[in-house]
Design an enzyme around this catalytic site. Structure first.
Site, PDB file in Angstrom:
ATOM      1  CE  LYS A   1      -2.187  -1.141   3.822  1.00  0.00           C
ATOM      2  NZ  LYS A   1      -1.493  -2.585   4.378  1.00  0.00           N
TER       3      LYS A   1
ATOM      4  NE  ARG B   1      -4.961  -1.181   9.812  1.00  0.00           N
ATOM      5  CZ  ARG B   1      -3.942  -1.581   9.277  1.00  0.00           C
ATOM      6  NH1 ARG B   1      -4.092   0.262   7.987  1.00  0.00           N
ATOM      7  NH2 ARG B   1      -2.978  -2.064   9.681  1.00  0.00           N
TER       8      ARG B   1
ATOM      9  NE  ARG C   1       8.177  -2.889   6.580  1.00  0.00           N
ATOM     10  CZ  ARG C   1       6.967  -1.854   6.891  1.00  0.00           C
ATOM     11  NH1 ARG C   1       6.677  -1.855   5.088  1.00  0.00           N
ATOM     12  NH2 ARG C   1       6.180  -2.925   7.442  1.00  0.00           N
TER      13      ARG C   1
ATOM     14  NE  ARG D   1       5.627   0.089   9.884  1.00  0.00           N
ATOM     15  CZ  ARG D   1       4.973  -0.702   9.779  1.00  0.00           C
ATOM     16  NH1 ARG D   1       5.046   0.541   8.291  1.00  0.00           N
ATOM     17  NH2 ARG D   1       3.897  -1.123   9.760  1.00  0.00           N
TER      18      ARG D   1
ATOM     19  NE  ARG E   1       2.434  -4.931  11.675  1.00  0.00           N
ATOM     20  CZ  ARG E   1       3.341  -4.616  10.505  1.00  0.00           C
ATOM     21  NH1 ARG E   1       4.245  -5.751  10.510  1.00  0.00           N
ATOM     22  NH2 ARG E   1       3.109  -4.375   9.317  1.00  0.00           N
TER      23      ARG E   1
HETATM   24  P1  AP5 Z   1       4.785  -1.250   2.117  1.00  0.00           P
HETATM   25  O1  AP5 Z   1       4.428  -0.944   0.864  1.00  0.00           O
HETATM   26  O2  AP5 Z   1       5.274  -1.127   3.196  1.00  0.00           O
HETATM   27  O3  AP5 Z   1       3.569  -2.402   2.476  1.00  0.00           O
HETATM   28  P2  AP5 Z   1       1.804  -2.025   2.917  1.00  0.00           P
HETATM   29  O4  AP5 Z   1       0.961  -2.054   2.759  1.00  0.00           O
HETATM   30  O5  AP5 Z   1       2.103   0.269   3.299  1.00  0.00           O
HETATM   31  O6  AP5 Z   1       3.039  -2.597   4.273  1.00  0.00           O
HETATM   32  P3  AP5 Z   1       2.625  -1.742   6.284  1.00  0.00           P
HETATM   33  O7  AP5 Z   1       3.513  -2.565   6.959  1.00  0.00           O
HETATM   34  O8  AP5 Z   1       2.761  -0.304   6.005  1.00  0.00           O
HETATM   35  O9  AP5 Z   1       1.062  -2.266   6.381  1.00  0.00           O
HETATM   36  P4  AP5 Z   1      -0.051  -2.269   7.773  1.00  0.00           P
HETATM   37  O10 AP5 Z   1      -1.392  -2.168   7.031  1.00  0.00           O
HETATM   38  O11 AP5 Z   1       0.265  -3.128   8.923  1.00  0.00           O
HETATM   39  O12 AP5 Z   1       0.646  -0.614   8.461  1.00  0.00           O
HETATM   40  P5  AP5 Z   1      -0.223   0.078   9.286  1.00  0.00           P
HETATM   41  O13 AP5 Z   1       1.397   1.817   8.665  1.00  0.00           O
HETATM   42  O14 AP5 Z   1      -1.199   0.396   7.639  1.00  0.00           O
HETATM   43  O15 AP5 Z   1       5.599  -3.116   1.366  1.00  0.00           O
HETATM   44  C1  AP5 Z   1       6.384  -3.755   2.403  1.00  0.00           C
HETATM   45  C2  AP5 Z   1       7.280  -4.034   1.827  1.00  0.00           C
HETATM   46  O16 AP5 Z   1       7.588  -4.707   0.901  1.00  0.00           O
HETATM   47  C3  AP5 Z   1       8.468  -3.056   2.013  1.00  0.00           C
HETATM   48  O17 AP5 Z   1       9.416  -3.617   2.099  1.00  0.00           O
HETATM   49  C4  AP5 Z   1       8.298  -2.475   0.337  1.00  0.00           C
HETATM   50  O18 AP5 Z   1       9.989  -1.881   0.085  1.00  0.00           O
HETATM   51  C5  AP5 Z   1       8.044  -4.516   0.098  1.00  0.00           C
HETATM   52  N1  AP5 Z   1       7.150  -3.876  -2.020  1.00  0.00           N
HETATM   53  C6  AP5 Z   1       6.078  -3.459  -1.766  1.00  0.00           C
HETATM   54  N2  AP5 Z   1       6.152  -4.038  -2.946  1.00  0.00           N
HETATM   55  C7  AP5 Z   1       6.418  -5.049  -3.670  1.00  0.00           C
HETATM   56  C8  AP5 Z   1       6.426  -6.039  -4.146  1.00  0.00           C
HETATM   57  N3  AP5 Z   1       5.829  -5.428  -5.146  1.00  0.00           N
HETATM   58  N4  AP5 Z   1       7.297  -7.420  -4.657  1.00  0.00           N
HETATM   59  C9  AP5 Z   1       8.522  -6.884  -3.083  1.00  0.00           C
HETATM   60  N5  AP5 Z   1       8.359  -6.468  -2.364  1.00  0.00           N
HETATM   61  C10 AP5 Z   1       7.684  -5.094  -2.526  1.00  0.00           C
HETATM   62  O19 AP5 Z   1      -0.489   0.154  10.348  1.00  0.00           O
HETATM   63  C11 AP5 Z   1       0.550   0.405  11.436  1.00  0.00           C
HETATM   64  C12 AP5 Z   1      -0.001  -0.495  12.698  1.00  0.00           C
HETATM   65  O20 AP5 Z   1      -1.161   0.954  13.133  1.00  0.00           O
HETATM   66  C13 AP5 Z   1      -1.090  -1.105  12.937  1.00  0.00           C
HETATM   67  O21 AP5 Z   1      -0.608  -2.422  12.839  1.00  0.00           O
HETATM   68  C14 AP5 Z   1      -2.187  -0.623  13.395  1.00  0.00           C
HETATM   69  O22 AP5 Z   1      -2.037  -0.479  15.176  1.00  0.00           O
HETATM   70  C15 AP5 Z   1      -2.339   1.269  13.082  1.00  0.00           C
HETATM   71  N6  AP5 Z   1      -3.215   1.271  12.322  1.00  0.00           N
HETATM   72  C16 AP5 Z   1      -3.068   2.088  10.922  1.00  0.00           C
HETATM   73  N7  AP5 Z   1      -4.025   2.380  10.994  1.00  0.00           N
HETATM   74  C17 AP5 Z   1      -5.020   1.683  11.674  1.00  0.00           C
HETATM   75  C18 AP5 Z   1      -6.307   2.555  11.813  1.00  0.00           C
HETATM   76  N8  AP5 Z   1      -6.782   2.501   9.730  1.00  0.00           N
HETATM   77  N9  AP5 Z   1      -7.362   1.546  12.332  1.00  0.00           N
HETATM   78  C19 AP5 Z   1      -6.628   1.117  13.684  1.00  0.00           C
HETATM   79  N10 AP5 Z   1      -5.172   0.956  14.015  1.00  0.00           N
HETATM   80  C20 AP5 Z   1      -4.529   1.481  12.591  1.00  0.00           C
HETATM   81 MG    MG Z   2       2.185   0.727   5.183  1.00  0.00          MG
END
Ligand code: AP5
Ligand code: MG
Length: 193
Positions: free
Chosen positions: A14, A89, A128, A134, A146
């Site tokens: 994402k 979410r 990562r 992180r 997660r």
């Molecule tokens: P990346 O692009 O970072 O993927 P992502 O989907 O953004 O993954 P996140 O780890 O950010 O997801 P998340 O949903 O757990 O985190 P968030 O910050 O939202 O890619 C991941 C890796 O893969 C990178 O190293 C990238 O380089 C690699 N990659 C990308 N594309 C690739 C490809 N095609 N091939 C190979 N490698 C690839 O949430 C974190 C925490 O915050 C949650 O757990 C929760 O506690 C809280 N939170 C956030 N939003 C909410 C909400 N709305 N409600 C409640 N709690 C929330």
């Molecule tokens: Mg993300």
């Protein structure tokens, strides 16, 4: 305004794809994960509370993230549109977002949902974690928590938008460029409508 939700499990790409999409379409990127990490790095009270939940791989309470999104929307009224990443979410967050966007007469155009196998997600996030700093990437059990939280609470968000026929699945494995092109194709079709 053109509003888009980029949906998918942790590690589905994402954030990676959002950076490319906002550069191409001029949308405002709203990532609740990034907003929460900014609160943590500034050591605000909200950030300190959120960190405890995030470090367990669980979701932060709905009212906290809805409040952050509501003020971000208000602060960016002149934007061409919003790209929501990591939000909504839960079904409650989706309903709240629809109400906020109704006030602006500017609904969600589409939810693009990235599909990636669980083993690939874990592989990407463990890798990562070696460099990201992180804390929720640091061990495999938090990463799996997660993903479990996603299945328990977040897949309901896709069901919510499916009733309005707004969900399109996108293969999230393969090269970053190929995935980007698939996303752009869907967006271009809808912008043309
Ligand atoms: P990346 O692009 O970072 O993927 P992502 O989907 O953004 O993954 P996140 O780890 O950010 O997801 P998340 O949903 O757990 O985190 P968030 O910050 O939202 O890619 C991941 C890796 O893969 C990178 O190293 C990238 O380089 C690699 N990659 C990308 N594309 C690739 C490809 N095609 N091939 C190979 N490698 C690839 O949430 C974190 C925490 O915050 C949650 O757990 C929760 O506690 C809280 N939170 C956030 N939003 C909410 C909400 N709305 N409600 C409640 N709690 C929330
Ligand atoms: Mg993300």
């Amino acid at each position: 305004m053109f509003n888009l939700i980029l949906f998918g499990p942790p590690g589905s790409g994402k954030g990676t794809q959002s950076e490319k999409l906002i550069a191409k379409y001029g949308l405002k990127h709203l990532s609740t994960g990034d907003l929460l990490r900014s609160e943590i790095s500034r050591q605000t009270a909200l950030g300190m509370e959120a960190r405890k939940v995030m470090d367990k791989g669980e979701l932060v309470p709905d009212e906290v993230v809805i409040g952050m999104i509501s003020s971000s929307i208000d602060q960016n009224e002149m934007s061409k549109g919003f790209l929501f990443d990591g939000f909504p979410r839960t079904a409650a967050q989706a309903e709240a977002l629809d109400k906020l966007l109704d006030l602006k007469n500017s609904p969600i155009a589409v939810m693009l949902a990235l599909e990636v196998s669980e083993e690939e997600l874990v592989t990407r996030l463990v890798k990562r974690g070696e460099t990201s700093g992180r804390s929720d990437d640091t061990n495999e059990s938090i990463i799996r928590a997660r993903i479990a939280e996603y299945h328990k609470k977040t897949t309901a968000v896709a069901d919510y938008y499916r009733q309005f026929d707004k969900v399109t699945l996108i293969k999230g494995e393969g090269s970053i460029e190929d995935i980007f092109n698939s996303l752009c194709k869907e967006i271009d079709e809808r912008i043309a409508e």
